[in-house]
Design an enzyme around this catalytic site. Sequence first.
Site: not given
Length: 815
Positions: A262, A297, A319
């Site tokens: 990831g 990110e 998240e």
Amino acid sequence: MEPRSLTQDEARERAALIAVERYEIDVDFTDLPTGDEVRCVATVAFSCRTPGGSTFVDCGAQVVEATLNGRPLGQPAEGRIQLTDLAEHNTLVVRTTQADTASGPGVHKAIDPADGEVYVWTSFEPDEARFVWACFDQPDLKAPHAFTVTAPAAWTVTSNSGDPRIEDASTTAARRWSFPDTPPLSTYNAVVNAGPFHQIRRTVGDHDFGLFARQSLAAVLDRDADEIFTLTEQGLGFYARVFGMPFPQRSYDQVFMPEFGGAMENYGCVTWSDQFLRRSDPTAAERELFAKVLLHEMAHMWFGNIVTMRWWDDLWLNEAFAEFACNWAAVEATAYRDSWAGHLASGKLRAYLADQGPISHPIRVPVRSTAEAASIFDAITYDKGASVLKQLMTYVGEENFSAGMTAYFARHAWGNATLQDLIDALGKASGRDVDAWRAGWLDTAGTDQLALERDGDGFVLVASGPGADHRPRPQVLAVGAYATDGTDAGLRRLALETVEVEQARTPLNLPAGAHLYLLNDEDLTFAVTRIEPADRARLLAGAPALPSAISRGVAVATVWDLLIKGESTAAETVHCVTSVLAVETGDSVIEPYLDLALAGSELWSAEAQRAELAATVAATARRLAQNPHRRQVALRAFAKSAESLDDVEWLQQEAGDEVDLLWRALVRKAELGGDVADEVARLQERDPDPDSWIRALTVQAAAPNAQDKQAVWQRVVDERAVAVGAVSLVMSAFWRPGQDALLAPYADRYLEVLPGLERGGMIPAMVFTNRLFPLFGIDRDYPDAALAAAESTAPVIRKTLTERADLVRRMLRSR
């Protein structure tokens, strides 16, 4: 003795007693070109609010020497070094080694098969920094980190703060990289990566952007650099505006690493799996995914790094917000204007399934330990959370939402915050009761349901929530009315009514006589739809006639939800999705829709229907391949659904010199029983990809041959030779329909290896548990047997297996 997981109570006690002032971390990578050992010295300055008190520091590495204020300390027990008789101001020095760099947590050494070069990366979420150096490994003990790294002279080192001072070490074979202090960071936000990188740098405005990849992927990074730099500039600009705070550091690096899973949001230095550097030209969906991962990110620079949750029960603050923000930014600031349609076609469908199954949990859940934290990185935290936050922005208004975010960051920058801090900021900015919204959406599990009732000459929206009283959550949504003019022009929208739901029944002012009424039009909320039989038939037939990517997406999502609930057949679903594909204009949803159609034909259909439905998908793919913009993704789907060796030969002719398509054709040829050995050898010789051996292994995985299955299982499972990012590719070829007798023995072998799947950390545990789960060669009792076998495994394994077992149970029922 295994290191112990930190509990929330222990974290509270430690945070009440101490404050970390600074980390100085000295890292030595010079053994790695030929050995396996990482050597570290952690010097930690911290204060104690109650002098004379006691606590512990986390350390799962091998301790060579440890002192507190000059006093020798004993060896760790259960990954903890006891610290007693603390002074008001303390200096802890711990010298460690970590030799398990092949499969251990926290740090990983990878060897590029193309040239033998060595690369090393670190990744620490949720609590894996302790396996590399001693630290107080919890999110609310933030402190500046100063890294000094000694590495082979030919290597480049990256870390959070950028702009290092580089000098020769005591030996000319090494150099020493001294990085400036970071801002106050949680331990899991720190990073060090190193290797003989290919590097590209560019100055854009006030920022210095860096891209890094292994030398054997230099050409791919060069190809993609302009797009990556553009997306990075667009994302930083957008977030600076809507969060009221520019990214406060000049350097922003992105490092693409082999054998990484990831991507990880380390402050100022994001680490990616280099699987994201596509060896073939990316499809539209792959480009959009790349953009959204980059923006996800990046959003963590604010949500997670600048402001960090106090404990893992607010993981969603990281998240869910990052997943929401990446779609918001993609639509508003980049070329990917249909990103919300892409989210609906993939992540949101996963979230609907998860939220209606045994792993359903509130978006915000109690987390008693960091081991439990690793088990909530799932579709509810990410994808439902993102969808719910889109609803929240709709509920309070985008301008108010941005104002609340600005106030939140201004108040809590470089510290820790809780859910209530965010709710208060949004409530003040909007003037709305966001506490009631929070209780319904974040503290309650399950999915709302919507239905449309005719009430005389009018309509009523009937909404129910998942709670005992079935009261719907507070939300704003839209209902569209569509009519046909009797031609082939499709449906046109007569009306779109936006409605605020506050009770079970809400009158609607919709025109009578419409051909189709679409609930949750524009996809503003997170809710599934109950449909009357007559309306169901209209939806199945009318989905392709809807006028926009998002309206068609809502229809497809509704039809897929009917399938997973057992309320429609695989045949109905495949025919609906392929009919939408025939008219779809949104490039980024073509690939996920083809994936849905393939799944419906292979995984959800009865054996007697499988060939017919696969033929339907193959025919759809052939038609789409006539469009140059769709050709690549359509031929990929055809490679999975080709009916005969003649079809594979046609595909190989169409592929020409396109190596990726040729590999996919060989996978299908092997599955159909064709002789592929010579072709695999020739293709591997001409493929420039340093990981082409994995493509060859994928061909072997598809072959209906017991020896080949055994060889692949040994490489993937027993030897762990395949990078975690490629496991899905190989195992999707391994578990194939029509091979039940060959695959049946691996059902038991999966149960045998379950306890060891947590080796290597959270992401490998999730990937292996998910992708090794049998899809064929099992009966309807197998999911329950798997659940029983996982009873005593790590929380992340039990959680992942429970979700996968539920999905497979639904597939078996549908078959």
